[in-house]
Design an enzyme around this catalytic site. Sequence first.
Site, short mmCIF file in Angstrom:
data_model
loop_
_atom_site.label_atom_id
_atom_site.label_comp_id
_atom_site.label_asym_id
_atom_site.label_seq_id
_atom_site.Cartn_x
_atom_site.Cartn_y
_atom_site.Cartn_z
N GLY A 164 63.48 -32.02 17.10
CA GLY A 164 63.19 -31.78 15.69
C GLY A 164 64.06 -30.74 15.05
O GLY A 164 63.67 -30.15 14.05
N CYS A 165 65.25 -30.49 15.57
CA CYS A 165 66.10 -29.46 14.99
C CYS A 165 66.73 -30.01 13.73
O CYS A 165 67.53 -30.95 13.79
CB CYS A 165 67.18 -29.05 15.98
SG CYS A 165 68.14 -27.65 15.44
#
Length: 269
Positions: free
Chosen positions: A109-110
């Site tokens: 989820g970066c």
Amino acid sequence: MNDPASIVRCQRWGQNGRSDESSRSVPEETAVALTYNGGTYAVMMATPLDLDDFALGFSLNEGIVDSSDDIQSLDVLSADDGIELRIWLDKSNADRLQRRRRHIAGPTGCGLCGIESIAEATRPARAVGPGKRFSSAQIMAAMASLSGFQKLNMETRAVHAAALWEPARGIVALREDVGRHNALDKLVGASTHASVPAREGAILLTSRVSVEMVQKSATVGASVMVSVSAPTATAIRMAEAAGITLAAVARRDGFEVFTHPSRIASEPL
């Protein structure tokens, strides 16, 4: 492995020590490579679910394409070590992508990993239109309805959700992922595939609101965002500048509005 969840063995512990062997469903996270015209642009850890929506939403949110028509073809290819989303663009979009000279390799989820420019990371969100006005009761009912649509989270209790809600139809689209940015990318892709305009409703989130979540919501013209968690100060400033109504810390007994409160009415509408 392309299943969104797996059953694993575990040991249960409590105040009285260890009990019997047990099992639990946990979400999968898979390396997903987004390639454009043969070149890798990003590798993200994501839940292997709704990946065609992810490819479109990510492409829109990154400014790689302006609409789904800009994508000539999309193939989802599985390999032993991950999944490739193989995307082909027309020449004008491919040339624009090449000029951006950006490469991302991010963990789960970066949303901003690998950005080379501070200006790119903090770029202003697209200004939204007037949107719709909702009552506080409608917002609370919308958030209360979220959990019933989160199938993967009901199974694993370990993924985020992003949803699009309309007052007349309720939740019209919802996507889940181990990464909150990925969930919103998937929602943008799903609503675009279905030609459902986000400006008619509100985007609902089960995660905190950081700056890139505002940027992604603004991409589809969402004028109202509501989240169960608090926003960052930068996200508040960006939502204010973009004209977005940002409500957060949404609980059963109420929520807090940080920007443009005129879209929220206390009386029934």
